[in-house]
Design an enzyme around this catalytic site. Structure first.
Site, PDB file in Angstrom:
ATOM      1  N   ASP A  45     -10.724  19.653  38.421  1.00 42.49           N
ATOM      2  CA  ASP A  45     -11.169  19.007  37.247  1.00 42.49           C
ATOM      3  C   ASP A  45     -10.172  18.168  36.733  1.00 42.49           C
ATOM      4  O   ASP A  45      -8.890  18.444  37.210  1.00 42.49           O
ATOM      5  CB  ASP A  45     -11.399  19.936  36.323  1.00 42.49           C
ATOM      6  CG  ASP A  45     -12.135  19.180  34.961  1.00 42.49           C
ATOM      7  OD1 ASP A  45     -12.709  18.097  34.930  1.00 42.49           O
ATOM      8  OD2 ASP A  45     -11.694  19.267  33.759  1.00 42.49           O
ATOM      9  N   SER A  46     -10.168  17.189  35.932  1.00 43.78           N
ATOM     10  CA  SER A  46      -9.057  16.529  35.338  1.00 43.78           C
ATOM     11  C   SER A  46      -8.060  17.287  34.426  1.00 43.78           C
ATOM     12  O   SER A  46      -7.170  17.028  33.870  1.00 43.78           O
ATOM     13  CB  SER A  46      -9.691  15.112  34.545  1.00 43.78           C
ATOM     14  OG  SER A  46     -10.763  15.645  33.427  1.00 43.78           O
ATOM     15  N   CYS A 103     -15.507  17.678  37.557  1.00 39.23           N
ATOM     16  CA  CYS A 103     -15.152  16.500  36.542  1.00 39.23           C
ATOM     17  C   CYS A 103     -16.355  15.439  36.903  1.00 39.23           C
ATOM     18  O   CYS A 103     -16.405  15.071  37.912  1.00 39.23           O
ATOM     19  CB  CYS A 103     -13.709  15.962  36.679  1.00 39.23           C
ATOM     20  SG  CYS A 103     -13.451  14.637  35.968  1.00 39.23           S
ATOM     21  N   GLU A 136     -11.358  19.771  22.728  1.00 32.57           N
ATOM     22  CA  GLU A 136      -9.967  20.347  23.082  1.00 32.57           C
ATOM     23  C   GLU A 136      -9.382  20.750  21.975  1.00 32.57           C
ATOM     24  O   GLU A 136      -8.224  21.771  21.816  1.00 32.57           O
ATOM     25  CB  GLU A 136      -9.009  19.397  23.770  1.00 32.57           C
ATOM     26  CG  GLU A 136     -10.016  18.780  25.259  1.00 32.57           C
ATOM     27  CD  GLU A 136      -8.988  18.686  26.457  1.00 32.57           C
ATOM     28  OE1 GLU A 136      -7.847  18.714  26.239  1.00 32.57           O
ATOM     29  OE2 GLU A 136      -9.545  18.526  27.578  1.00 32.57           O
ATOM     30  N   CYS A 167     -20.503  15.702  30.998  1.00 31.92           N
ATOM     31  CA  CYS A 167     -19.180  15.762  30.864  1.00 31.92           C
ATOM     32  C   CYS A 167     -18.867  17.308  30.986  1.00 31.92           C
ATOM     33  O   CYS A 167     -19.612  18.036  30.413  1.00 31.92           O
ATOM     34  CB  CYS A 167     -18.727  14.949  29.767  1.00 31.92           C
ATOM     35  SG  CYS A 167     -17.109  15.239  29.441  1.00 31.92           S
ATOM     36  N   HIS A 185     -16.672  18.825  29.265  1.00 32.36           N
ATOM     37  CA  HIS A 185     -16.467  19.499  27.976  1.00 32.36           C
ATOM     38  C   HIS A 185     -17.882  19.892  26.817  1.00 32.36           C
ATOM     39  O   HIS A 185     -17.918  20.828  26.134  1.00 32.36           O
ATOM     40  CB  HIS A 185     -15.686  18.719  26.905  1.00 32.36           C
ATOM     41  CG  HIS A 185     -14.191  18.483  27.433  1.00 32.36           C
ATOM     42  ND1 HIS A 185     -14.012  18.000  28.792  1.00 32.36           N
ATOM     43  CD2 HIS A 185     -13.175  18.952  26.689  1.00 32.36           C
ATOM     44  CE1 HIS A 185     -12.746  18.206  28.873  1.00 32.36           C
ATOM     45  NE2 HIS A 185     -12.133  18.630  27.886  1.00 32.36           N
TER      46      HIS A 185
HETATM   47  N1  DGL Z   1     -13.577  16.472  32.912  1.00 34.03           N
HETATM   48  C1  DGL Z   1     -13.984  15.004  32.302  1.00 34.03           C
HETATM   49  C2  DGL Z   1     -15.406  14.645  32.816  1.00 34.03           C
HETATM   50  O1  DGL Z   1     -16.228  15.436  33.089  1.00 34.03           O
HETATM   51  C3  DGL Z   1     -13.752  14.851  31.023  1.00 34.03           C
HETATM   52  C4  DGL Z   1     -12.214  14.740  30.725  1.00 34.03           C
HETATM   53  C5  DGL Z   1     -11.697  13.423  31.193  1.00 34.03           C
HETATM   54  O2  DGL Z   1     -12.109  12.458  30.499  1.00 34.03           O
HETATM   55  O3  DGL Z   1     -10.891  13.729  32.083  1.00 34.03           O
HETATM   56  O4  DGL Z   1     -15.842  13.389  32.814  1.00 34.03           O
END
Ligand code: DGL
Length: 248
Positions: A7-8, A70, A150, A180, A182
């Site tokens: 993930d990012s 992600c 976050e 997403c 989150h």
């Molecule tokens: N993990 C990213 C997503 O699911 C969200 C956070 C980001 O923008 O890196 O798109």
């Protein structure tokens, strides 16, 4: 079986949570690119470059499958990752579309897709859903939800104002794709604002996808997990403790 989860940043922990609840893997290596999050505001080439670098990171760990938790990376870098990886690489968008297919019978159902600017800009959910003959799809980039989660702002005035800001002009929504990492933390709030719309969650969808398409039906009593991050690994581990609690 040993999986990599990429993930990012910390958001992919929501996908990890589903994998742990379903006891899908014996070992998981989680890597969050916390030094360069967010990906959702970056352009395609940058997301591809970062994702390929993450793949190199996993080369040290001998994983059997890579799960791109992600949505932004799944939207823009999945093909580039598949082109160079020697193991299966799966993203969360195809699995999300399959989850809609299995849960929603009415092709005229009103479906809302929400995600980062990068994910919504790719249009991949919408294209995939239209291929499956769903006709009423609305897509909105809702990036403000990412920093709210976050910051641990999971209810209260700021969240309510953000829900209002994004959703106030929508007509009836039956199903919302939480596109997403989150957004599962806001699942109840989003669903309730949208009059109890059905939610599609990337983590649950990927578990189903792994069972159906990759025959990952074993249930492992325990899962050993290693966390890595490109910045502040202790922060990632703390968030994992907060979000996953007893599952760790
Ligand atoms: N993990 C990213 C997503 O699911 C969200 C956070 C980001 O923008 O890196 O798109």
């Amino acid at each position: 079986m040993k999986a990599g989860v990429f993930d990012s940043g910390v958001g992919g922990l929501t996908v990890l949570k589903s994998l742990l609840e379903n006891q899908t893997f014996e070992e998981i290596i989680y890597y969050g690119d916390t030094a360069r999050v967010p990906y959702g505001t970056k352009d395609k080439n940058t997301i591809i470059r970062y994702s390929l670098e993450a793949l190199e990171y996993f080369e040290n760990y001998d994983i059997d499958i890579l799960i791109v938790a992600c949505n932004s990376a799944s939207a823009h870098a999945l093909n580039a990752l598949k082109d160079v990886a020697s193991i299966p690489v799966i993203g969360v968008i195809d699995s999300g579309i399959l989850a809609v297919q299995s849960k929603i019978q009415d092709k005229n159902s009103n479906i809302l897709v929400i995600g980062t600017t990068a994910t919504i800009g790719s249009n991949l959910y919408e294209i995939g859903l239209k291929d499956e003959e769903f006709t009423n799809i609305t897509s909105i980039a809702t990036p403000l939800f990412v920093p709210l989660v976050e910051e641990g702002i999971l209810d209260g005035d700021i969240l309510d104002a953000t829900l209002e800001y994004y959703f106030k002009d929508l007509s009836k929504i039956d199903t919302v794709i939480l596109g997403c990492t989150h957004f599962p933390l806001l699942e109840k709030k989003i669903s309730s604002y949208l009059n109890d719309a059905i939610t599609i969650h990337s983590g649950d969808s990927i578990v189903q996808f792994l069972e159906n398409e990759y025959n990952c039906t074993n249930k492992y009593e325990t899962t050993s997990i290693k966390f890595f991050a490109s910045s502040n690994p202790d922060g990632l581990k703390q968030t994992a403790k907060n979000w996953l609690g007893k599952l760790l």
